[in-house]
Design a protein around this motif. Structure first.
Motif, PDB file in Angstrom:
ATOM      1  N   UNK A 214       0.813  -1.166   0.066  1.00 56.23           N
ATOM      2  CA  UNK A 214      -0.002  -0.048   0.043  1.00 56.23           C
ATOM      3  C   UNK A 214       0.928   1.237  -0.004  1.00 56.23           C
ATOM      4  N   UNK A 215       0.578   2.210  -1.102  1.00 57.24           N
ATOM      5  CA  UNK A 215       1.411   3.382  -1.051  1.00 57.24           C
ATOM      6  C   UNK A 215       0.804   4.658  -0.712  1.00 57.24           C
ATOM      7  N   UNK A 216       1.091   5.153   0.039  1.00 57.85           N
ATOM      8  CA  UNK A 216       0.439   6.512   0.769  1.00 57.85           C
ATOM      9  C   UNK A 216       1.267   7.802   0.465  1.00 57.85           C
ATOM     10  N   UNK A 217       0.886   8.778   0.377  1.00 62.87           N
ATOM     11  CA  UNK A 217       1.606   9.980   0.402  1.00 62.87           C
ATOM     12  C   UNK A 217       1.149  11.210   1.504  1.00 62.87           C
ATOM     13  N   UNK A 218       2.364  11.814   1.740  1.00 63.10           N
ATOM     14  CA  UNK A 218       1.999  12.915   2.798  1.00 63.10           C
ATOM     15  C   UNK A 218       3.161  13.950   2.632  1.00 63.10           C
ATOM     16  N   UNK A 219       3.124  14.973   3.375  1.00 66.93           N
ATOM     17  CA  UNK A 219       3.990  16.308   3.586  1.00 66.93           C
ATOM     18  C   UNK A 219       3.275  17.152   2.788  1.00 66.93           C
ATOM     19  N   UNK A 220       2.860  18.339   3.112  1.00 66.69           N
ATOM     20  CA  UNK A 220       2.163  19.634   2.531  1.00 66.69           C
ATOM     21  C   UNK A 220       0.781  19.326   2.067  1.00 66.69           C
ATOM     22  N   UNK A 221       0.074  18.444   2.727  1.00 68.76           N
ATOM     23  CA  UNK A 221      -1.461  18.340   2.295  1.00 68.76           C
ATOM     24  C   UNK A 221      -2.088  19.387   3.367  1.00 68.76           C
ATOM     25  N   UNK A 222      -2.708  20.328   3.128  1.00 67.39           N
ATOM     26  CA  UNK A 222      -3.120  21.069   3.797  1.00 67.39           C
ATOM     27  C   UNK A 222      -4.590  21.564   3.551  1.00 67.39           C
ATOM     28  N   UNK A 223      -5.134  20.785   2.460  1.00 71.33           N
ATOM     29  CA  UNK A 223      -6.545  21.023   1.993  1.00 71.33           C
ATOM     30  C   UNK A 223      -7.003  19.815   1.364  1.00 71.33           C
ATOM     31  N   UNK A 240      -2.162  13.446   6.482  1.00 73.41           N
ATOM     32  CA  UNK A 240      -2.405  14.868   6.836  1.00 73.41           C
ATOM     33  C   UNK A 240      -1.701  15.123   8.372  1.00 73.41           C
ATOM     34  N   UNK A 241      -0.978  16.106   8.579  1.00 75.88           N
ATOM     35  CA  UNK A 241      -0.492  16.046  10.020  1.00 75.88           C
ATOM     36  C   UNK A 241      -0.463  17.528  10.623  1.00 75.88           C
ATOM     37  N   UNK A 242       0.436  18.551  10.122  1.00 74.69           N
ATOM     38  CA  UNK A 242       0.352  19.669  10.536  1.00 74.69           C
ATOM     39  C   UNK A 242      -0.646  20.485  10.809  1.00 74.69           C
ATOM     40  N   UNK A 259     -12.430  20.342   8.434  1.00 75.71           N
ATOM     41  CA  UNK A 259     -11.477  19.953   7.646  1.00 75.71           C
ATOM     42  C   UNK A 259     -11.261  18.661   7.382  1.00 75.71           C
ATOM     43  N   UNK A 260     -11.369  17.933   8.244  1.00 80.93           N
ATOM     44  CA  UNK A 260     -11.239  16.333   8.095  1.00 80.93           C
ATOM     45  C   UNK A 260     -12.329  15.848   7.138  1.00 80.93           C
ATOM     46  N   UNK A 261     -13.634  16.315   7.346  1.00 81.22           N
ATOM     47  CA  UNK A 261     -14.708  15.972   6.585  1.00 81.22           C
ATOM     48  C   UNK A 261     -14.526  16.245   5.152  1.00 81.22           C
ATOM     49  N   UNK A 262     -13.860  17.531   4.905  1.00 80.84           N
ATOM     50  CA  UNK A 262     -13.712  17.946   3.491  1.00 80.84           C
ATOM     51  C   UNK A 262     -12.826  17.074   2.766  1.00 80.84           C
ATOM     52  N   UNK A 263     -11.628  16.847   3.975  1.00 84.40           N
ATOM     53  CA  UNK A 263     -10.401  15.875   3.020  1.00 84.40           C
ATOM     54  C   UNK A 263     -11.120  14.711   2.702  1.00 84.40           C
TER      55      UNK A 263
END
Length: 274
Positions: A214-223, A240-242, A259-263
């Motif tokens: 399973x390949x996931x991606x992150x860093x900079x996902x603000x929206x 998503x983190x910061x 925000x979580x719901x929108x994402x």
């Protein structure tokens, strides 16, 4: 895609999103932030809002690879958790979290605490986690850690990025069941960082070395828009983190859940075909 996980919960999460034609939304929170009771409440309500997997930051006195927002989260916990819950507060906290949440829990932290101080093995042996994320561990360390915790139903998450040579990417992709694609280099949560990575190319490159991970991606996902771009590029999950930790810092819980719901709405694969 047939994936072999060590964790039953990771497998079930994977199967569920495949059936629903979605991607996973993976949310990072610092354990015990802003305090133990509020943290448990935030995690519970974030699951209701749409988080599929929780990445729980293990407090570090030196979270040097994280950006300012997450560093402040670690500092808040270092300052308050021991005072309110005692020196050995982490294991009771993680026990309550495990009892409370059905979703997979991944412990994310630094090599010093998780590997050298044995926190990872204690969490695994107690059945409190489903994954381990150690960004400052070498590939050799990650593979060794996977051997140590596999019998306890825990998957170690490996890291890939554009700068990784093919030989090293092949090694990590073939050894681990979950891969975390870093969309830029440097500290987490950098508001000025805009990934120059071609998302689809990075996913395709990693996928050439594994048919099952399973390949996931992150860093900079603000929206939600950024989450959508990751999912549309083929990744099975977005991390998503910061932006979430920032809402914990300000106490804007309603904003956090919206925000979580929108994402989460932007993880629906059927929408990508429009």
């Amino acid at each position: 895609m047939n994936n072999h996980f060590n964790s039953t919960r990771n497998l079930q999460a994977w199967q569920r999103i495949e059936e629903l034609q979605e991607a996973l939304l993976i949310g990072y929170f610092v354990s015990g932030d802003p305090d133990v009771e509020k943290s448990l409440e935030i995690v519970r309500d974030s699951a209701t809002a749409g988080i599929d997997i929780f990445e729980i930051g293990i407090p570090s006195a030196n979270p040097y690879m994280d950006g300012a927002v997450i560093k402040r989260g670690h500092a808040r916990v270092q300052a308050h958790a021991e005072e309110e819950a005692g020196h050995d507060w982490l294991m009771p906290y993680m026990t309550r979290l495990r009892q409370q949440q059905e979703e997979p829990i991944w412990a994310m932290g630094y090599k010093k605490e998780l590997i050298e101080e044995g926190v990872a093995l204690r969490l695994a042996e107690a059945g409190l986690i489903d994954g381990l994320v150690v960004p400052d561990a070498s590939i050799e360390d990650q593979i060794k850690l996977q051997s140590a915790v596999a019998a306890h139903g825990v998957d170690v998450v490996g890291f890939v990025n554009d700068a990784l040579p093919d030989e090293e990417m092949k090694r990590v992709c073939s050894a681990l069941n979950i891969l975390y694609a870093q969309l830029y280099t440097g500290a987490t949560g950098n508001p000025l960082a805009n990934s120059s990575t071609n998302l689809a190319d990075l996913y395709a490159r990693a996928r050439t070395f594994t048919k099952t991970a399973m390949i996931v991606a992150g860093f900079g996902l603000r929206s939600g828009e950024r989450v959508r771009s990751v999912v549309a590029s083929g990744f099975e999950g977005a991390v998503v983190g910061s932006v979430l930790v920032a809402r914990c810092e300000t106490g804007e819980q309603d904003y956090l859940y919206r925000l979580i719901s929108e994402m989460k709405e932007n993880t629906t694969l059927a929408d990508m075909k429009e």
